[in-house]
Design a protein around this motif. Structure first.
Motif, PDB file in Angstrom:
ATOM      1  N   LYS A 275       0.849  -1.192   0.000  1.00 23.01           N
ATOM      2  CA  LYS A 275       0.000   0.000   0.000  1.00 23.01           C
ATOM      3  C   LYS A 275       0.884   1.241   0.000  1.00 23.01           C
ATOM      4  O   LYS A 275       1.874   1.300   0.725  1.00 23.01           O
ATOM      5  CB  LYS A 275      -0.897   0.009   1.226  1.00 23.01           C
ATOM      6  CG  LYS A 275      -1.962  -1.057   1.199  1.00 23.01           C
ATOM      7  CD  LYS A 275      -2.883  -0.901   2.380  1.00 23.01           C
ATOM      8  CE  LYS A 275      -3.961  -1.968   2.337  1.00 23.01           C
ATOM      9  NZ  LYS A 275      -4.899  -1.823   3.441  1.00 23.01           N
ATOM     10  N   PRO A 276       0.520   2.223  -0.801  1.00 25.79           N
ATOM     11  CA  PRO A 276       1.304   3.455  -0.798  1.00 25.79           C
ATOM     12  C   PRO A 276       1.069   4.228   0.500  1.00 25.79           C
ATOM     13  O   PRO A 276      -0.004   4.131   1.100  1.00 25.79           O
ATOM     14  CB  PRO A 276       0.766   4.227  -2.001  1.00 25.79           C
ATOM     15  CG  PRO A 276      -0.624   3.723  -2.181  1.00 25.79           C
ATOM     16  CD  PRO A 276      -0.596   2.288  -1.743  1.00 25.79           C
ATOM     17  N   SER A 277       2.088   4.961   0.926  1.00 20.76           N
ATOM     18  CA  SER A 277       1.950   5.809   2.105  1.00 20.76           C
ATOM     19  C   SER A 277       2.770   7.077   1.890  1.00 20.76           C
ATOM     20  O   SER A 277       3.696   7.108   1.069  1.00 20.76           O
ATOM     21  CB  SER A 277       2.408   5.075   3.365  1.00 20.76           C
ATOM     22  OG  SER A 277       3.755   4.665   3.244  1.00 20.76           O
ATOM     23  N   VAL A 278       2.430   8.113   2.635  1.00 15.77           N
ATOM     24  CA  VAL A 278       3.110   9.395   2.517  1.00 15.77           C
ATOM     25  C   VAL A 278       4.595   9.210   2.808  1.00 15.77           C
ATOM     26  O   VAL A 278       4.980   8.541   3.767  1.00 15.77           O
ATOM     27  CB  VAL A 278       2.479  10.425   3.465  1.00 15.77           C
ATOM     28  CG1 VAL A 278       3.294  11.708   3.501  1.00 15.77           C
ATOM     29  CG2 VAL A 278       1.044  10.710   3.057  1.00 15.77           C
TER      30      VAL A 278
ATOM     31  N   ARG B 264       6.797   7.734   0.664  1.00 16.78           N
ATOM     32  CA  ARG B 264       7.396   6.674  -0.162  1.00 16.78           C
ATOM     33  C   ARG B 264       7.796   7.221  -1.518  1.00 16.78           C
ATOM     34  O   ARG B 264       7.105   8.049  -2.111  1.00 16.78           O
ATOM     35  CB  ARG B 264       6.395   5.530  -0.380  1.00 16.78           C
ATOM     36  CG  ARG B 264       5.969   4.774   0.855  1.00 16.78           C
ATOM     37  CD  ARG B 264       7.043   3.862   1.420  1.00 16.78           C
ATOM     38  NE  ARG B 264       7.564   2.894   0.493  1.00 16.78           N
ATOM     39  CZ  ARG B 264       7.114   1.659   0.338  1.00 16.78           C
ATOM     40  NH1 ARG B 264       6.098   1.211   1.050  1.00 16.78           N
ATOM     41  NH2 ARG B 264       7.686   0.850  -0.536  1.00 16.78           N
TER      42      ARG B 264
ATOM     43  N   VAL C  15       5.362  10.305  -2.749  1.00 16.67           N
ATOM     44  CA  VAL C  15       3.944  10.280  -2.387  1.00 16.67           C
ATOM     45  C   VAL C  15       3.718  11.327  -1.293  1.00 16.67           C
ATOM     46  O   VAL C  15       4.328  11.277  -0.225  1.00 16.67           O
ATOM     47  CB  VAL C  15       3.515   8.875  -1.888  1.00 16.67           C
ATOM     48  CG1 VAL C  15       2.060   8.903  -1.433  1.00 16.67           C
ATOM     49  CG2 VAL C  15       3.716   7.833  -2.975  1.00 16.67           C
ATOM     50  N   THR C  16       2.854  12.297  -1.581  1.00 19.17           N
ATOM     51  CA  THR C  16       2.548  13.349  -0.610  1.00 19.17           C
ATOM     52  C   THR C  16       1.156  13.212  -0.016  1.00 19.17           C
ATOM     53  O   THR C  16       0.803  13.931   0.904  1.00 19.17           O
ATOM     54  CB  THR C  16       2.695  14.744  -1.249  1.00 19.17           C
ATOM     55  OG1 THR C  16       1.815  14.844  -2.373  1.00 19.17           O
ATOM     56  CG2 THR C  16       4.127  14.990  -1.696  1.00 19.17           C
ATOM     57  N   GLY C  17       0.364  12.290  -0.550  1.00 20.97           N
ATOM     58  CA  GLY C  17      -0.971  12.038  -0.018  1.00 20.97           C
ATOM     59  C   GLY C  17      -1.564  10.783  -0.619  1.00 20.97           C
ATOM     60  O   GLY C  17      -1.212  10.405  -1.738  1.00 20.97           O
ATOM     61  N   VAL C  18      -2.422  10.131   0.147  1.00 22.49           N
ATOM     62  CA  VAL C  18      -3.140   8.952  -0.332  1.00 22.49           C
ATOM     63  C   VAL C  18      -4.625   9.304  -0.303  1.00 22.49           C
ATOM     64  O   VAL C  18      -5.165   9.676   0.744  1.00 22.49           O
ATOM     65  CB  VAL C  18      -2.847   7.716   0.539  1.00 22.49           C
ATOM     66  CG1 VAL C  18      -3.626   6.520   0.040  1.00 22.49           C
ATOM     67  CG2 VAL C  18      -1.352   7.418   0.567  1.00 22.49           C
ATOM     68  N   ASN C  19      -5.281   9.208  -1.445  1.00 22.04           N
ATOM     69  CA  ASN C  19      -6.684   9.610  -1.575  1.00 22.04           C
ATOM     70  C   ASN C  19      -7.621   8.432  -1.344  1.00 22.04           C
ATOM     71  O   ASN C  19      -7.258   7.268  -1.569  1.00 22.04           O
ATOM     72  CB  ASN C  19      -6.909  10.207  -2.965  1.00 22.04           C
ATOM     73  CG  ASN C  19      -5.988  11.384  -3.236  1.00 22.04           C
ATOM     74  OD1 ASN C  19      -5.756  12.210  -2.377  1.00 22.04           O
ATOM     75  ND2 ASN C  19      -5.442  11.433  -4.436  1.00 22.04           N
TER      76      ASN C  19
ATOM     77  N   VAL D 262      -3.040   8.560  -5.639  1.00 14.82           N
ATOM     78  CA  VAL D 262      -2.116   9.216  -4.720  1.00 14.82           C
ATOM     79  C   VAL D 262      -1.760  10.606  -5.243  1.00 14.82           C
ATOM     80  O   VAL D 262      -1.808  10.862  -6.446  1.00 14.82           O
ATOM     81  CB  VAL D 262      -0.817   8.399  -4.516  1.00 14.82           C
ATOM     82  CG1 VAL D 262      -1.109   7.058  -3.884  1.00 14.82           C
ATOM     83  CG2 VAL D 262      -0.046   8.231  -5.807  1.00 14.82           C
TER      84      VAL D 262
ATOM     85  N   TRP E  53       5.519   1.019  -8.528  1.00 12.56           N
ATOM     86  CA  TRP E  53       6.660   0.808  -7.636  1.00 12.56           C
ATOM     87  C   TRP E  53       7.927   0.649  -8.443  1.00 12.56           C
ATOM     88  O   TRP E  53       7.925   0.004  -9.488  1.00 12.56           O
ATOM     89  CB  TRP E  53       6.449  -0.454  -6.784  1.00 12.56           C
ATOM     90  CG  TRP E  53       5.292  -0.326  -5.851  1.00 12.56           C
ATOM     91  CD1 TRP E  53       4.109  -0.990  -5.930  1.00 12.56           C
ATOM     92  CD2 TRP E  53       5.187   0.526  -4.702  1.00 12.56           C
ATOM     93  NE1 TRP E  53       3.273  -0.616  -4.905  1.00 12.56           N
ATOM     94  CE2 TRP E  53       3.911   0.315  -4.129  1.00 12.56           C
ATOM     95  CE3 TRP E  53       6.051   1.427  -4.102  1.00 12.56           C
ATOM     96  CZ2 TRP E  53       3.494   0.986  -2.987  1.00 12.56           C
ATOM     97  CZ3 TRP E  53       5.618   2.098  -2.951  1.00 12.56           C
ATOM     98  CH2 TRP E  53       4.360   1.873  -2.412  1.00 12.56           C
TER      99      TRP E  53
END
Length: 76
Positions: free
Chosen positions: A4-7, A9, A32-36, A41, A71
């Protein structure tokens, strides 16, 4: 998507290139600055000539899908 993406990464973003093909799509480093909530993202993208923010970028398993993130390949 396995992880899962996270701020914070680092990911890859494939830019759009241009419609004439003079500038083909290229893979760029992105943070990544945010996950919607919808699964996209927010990215801060690092280009050779500057930086750019995008608020909602979808994921793709194909690293050459224009306008999507993925990724980075694992290097061992």
């Amino acid at each position: 998507m396995s992880a899962k993406p996270s701020v914070g990464r680092m990911v890859h973003y494939t830019n759009l290139g241009d419609k004439d093909g003079k500038f083909p799509p290229e893979v760029q480093a992105a943070l990544v600055t945010g996950v919607n909530a919808d699964g996209t993202v927010a990215l801060h993208i690092f280009y050779k000539t500057g930086q750019f923010d995008m608020p909602a970028v979808p994921f793709s398993t194909d690293p050459l899908t224009r306008g999507h993130w993925n990724w980075p390949p694992r290097v061992e």
